[in-house]
Design an enzyme around this catalytic site. Structure first.
Site, mmCIF file in Angstrom:
data_model
loop_
_atom_site.group_PDB
_atom_site.id
_atom_site.type_symbol
_atom_site.label_atom_id
_atom_site.label_comp_id
_atom_site.label_asym_id
_atom_site.label_seq_id
_atom_site.Cartn_x
_atom_site.Cartn_y
_atom_site.Cartn_z
ATOM 1 N N LYS A 80 25.979 -48.854 14.384
ATOM 2 C CA LYS A 80 26.527 -49.444 15.602
ATOM 3 C C LYS A 80 26.422 -50.964 15.633
ATOM 4 O O LYS A 80 27.008 -51.594 16.510
ATOM 5 C CB LYS A 80 25.871 -48.824 16.841
ATOM 6 C CG LYS A 80 25.985 -47.335 16.929
ATOM 7 C CD LYS A 80 27.401 -46.809 16.791
ATOM 8 C CE LYS A 80 28.227 -47.054 18.013
ATOM 9 N NZ LYS A 80 29.407 -46.148 18.069
ATOM 10 N N SER B 57 22.081 -36.930 13.107
ATOM 11 C CA SER B 57 23.552 -36.855 13.015
ATOM 12 C C SER B 57 23.979 -36.921 11.546
ATOM 13 O O SER B 57 25.013 -36.344 11.172
ATOM 14 C CB SER B 57 24.234 -37.953 13.838
ATOM 15 O OG SER B 57 24.077 -39.213 13.243
HETATM 16 C C1 PLP Z 1 23.090 -41.594 15.375
HETATM 17 C C2 PLP Z 1 24.562 -41.668 15.588
HETATM 18 N N1 PLP Z 1 25.349 -40.896 14.857
HETATM 19 C C3 PLP Z 1 26.692 -40.903 15.013
HETATM 20 C C4 PLP Z 1 27.306 -41.731 15.921
HETATM 21 C C5 PLP Z 1 28.801 -41.657 16.069
HETATM 22 O O1 PLP Z 1 29.477 -42.843 15.742
HETATM 23 P P1 PLP Z 1 30.807 -43.226 16.498
HETATM 24 O O2 PLP Z 1 30.414 -43.702 17.870
HETATM 25 O O3 PLP Z 1 31.408 -44.317 15.685
HETATM 26 O O4 PLP Z 1 31.659 -42.012 16.598
HETATM 27 C C6 PLP Z 1 26.520 -42.535 16.702
HETATM 28 C C7 PLP Z 1 27.126 -43.371 17.722
HETATM 29 O O5 PLP Z 1 26.457 -43.884 18.588
HETATM 30 C C8 PLP Z 1 25.112 -42.525 16.524
HETATM 31 O O6 PLP Z 1 24.302 -43.296 17.275
#
Ligand code: PLP
Length: 325
Positions: free
Chosen positions: A56, A272
């Site tokens: 991010k 994630s």
């Molecule tokens: C740990 C984590 N994984 C995945 C994502 C997903 O990314 P995106 O917002 O670009 O879809 C985020 C977004 O905040 C995140 O903090």
């Protein structure tokens, strides 16, 4: 004192603003090969190596630049809703530039995240944990409606600079790092900025690149940063026609992957990323039934948005369940 480099942003009347040197550290993360099993190797884009510890940093940087270019920053405080990582990125990059930052964050964001935000001096507004990111979005909207002169609402869920950051940086890096051979991009969906931006650019270069979106398998899940889109406020930047397929992953499957990668590969990734790797395994397994590609030609790139240390207070449950051989 703020360390600066010579890059400036915005129109000439904003040229007095010099970007802090820290902003120049965002991006250019490594892509490494990771073996998931004897027959499965994928490439991991190590986004936890950004200076703020997550993917991010990229959209936050582009959004901050936009705020400066519009003349909203630093006169107002940057305000946004975030499940944690964007908030940390704003807080860190904002502190480097001397900008005020206010973030609305679900109260169940991990202790580490909340502590980091406070360490960077951000104003933190905690919202109902049961309503996740959506309650944080509503709180930010209410706050800016009440105090429009005090806050600039960055709105990462609808701000074009979010996918644009990935269109211009993440995709470009992946393309170069794979010598243009990427065949699949696997990414979790939160705001969807990563998949929309990087995916759009990669498909312009090669329309055959398969975009795999990863979502939690239900509305109540432990995959911080990801959204179950069917039951959440749909991000304005999300284009449902972009992903070629969507994989739904349970928190338990993701945790298993986090556990095995830490022990077998020395990589302690965030939840994630665990979910994205579960989806990537399914993609690799399915290659033998795919007449359009030879499995040996597949180059599967998985976005690893953050590392596991950000969740250590929740990680006790990872321990001790597999006997030491
Ligand atoms: C740990 C984590 N994984 C995945 C994502 C997903 O990314 P995106 O917002 O670009 O879809 C985020 C977004 O905040 C995140 O903090």
């Amino acid at each position: 004192m703020t360390a600066t480099d010579s890059r400036t942003v915005g129109r000439s009347d904003r040229a007095a603003f010099s970007e802090p040197a820290l902003w120049g550290l965002v991006g250019n993360t490594p892509l490494i090969s990771v073996r998931l099993s004897d027959s499965q190797t994928v490439r991991l884009k190590c986004e936890w190596l950004n200076p703020g510890g997550s993917v991010k940093d990229r959209p936050a940087l582009f959004i901050l630049r936009d705020g400066v270019a519009r003349g909203e920053l630093p006169g107002k405080r940057l305000l946004d809703a975030s499940s944690g990582n964007t908030a940390i990125a704003y807080a860190m990059l904002g502190a480097a530039a001397g900008f005020g930052v206010t973030v609305c964050v679900p109260a169940n964001a991990s202790r580490e995240r909340q502590a980091l935000l406070r360490a960077y001096g951000a104003e933190v507004i905690l919202t109902d944990p049961l309503e996740g990111a959506d309650a944080a979005i509503r709180a930010a909207r209410e706050l800016v409606a009440r105090h429009p002169g005090r806050y600039w609402y960055a709105d990462q869920y609808n701000h074009p600079a979010n996918p644009q950051a990935h269109y211009l940086t993440t995709a470009d890096e992946i393309w170069r790092q794979t010598d243009g051979r990427i065949t699949h991009l696997v990414a979790g969906v939160g705001t969807s900025g990563t998949l929309m931006g990087a995916g759009r650019r990669l498909k312009e270069w090669n329309p055959h690149v398969t975009l795999v979106a990863v979502q939690p398998d239900g509305p109540f899940h432990g995959l911080e940063g990801l959204k179950h889109l069917a039951t959440a406020l749909l991000p304005g930047i999300y284009d449902p026609t972009m992903p070629d397929r969507t994989d739904f992953v349970s928190t338990e499957e993701a945790e298993d992957r986090v556990r095995s990668l830490a022990r077998d590969a020395g990589l302690f990734i965030g939840w994630s990323t665990g979910a994205a790797l579960v989806a990537a395994s399914r993609v690799v397994r399915g290659l033998s039934d795919d007449p359009t590609i030879r499995p040996s030609d597949a180059v599967v790139v998985v976005i690893a948005p953050d590392g596991g240390t950000r969740y250590l207070s929740e990680a006790e449950r990872l321990g001790g369940e597999r006997p030491v051989p």
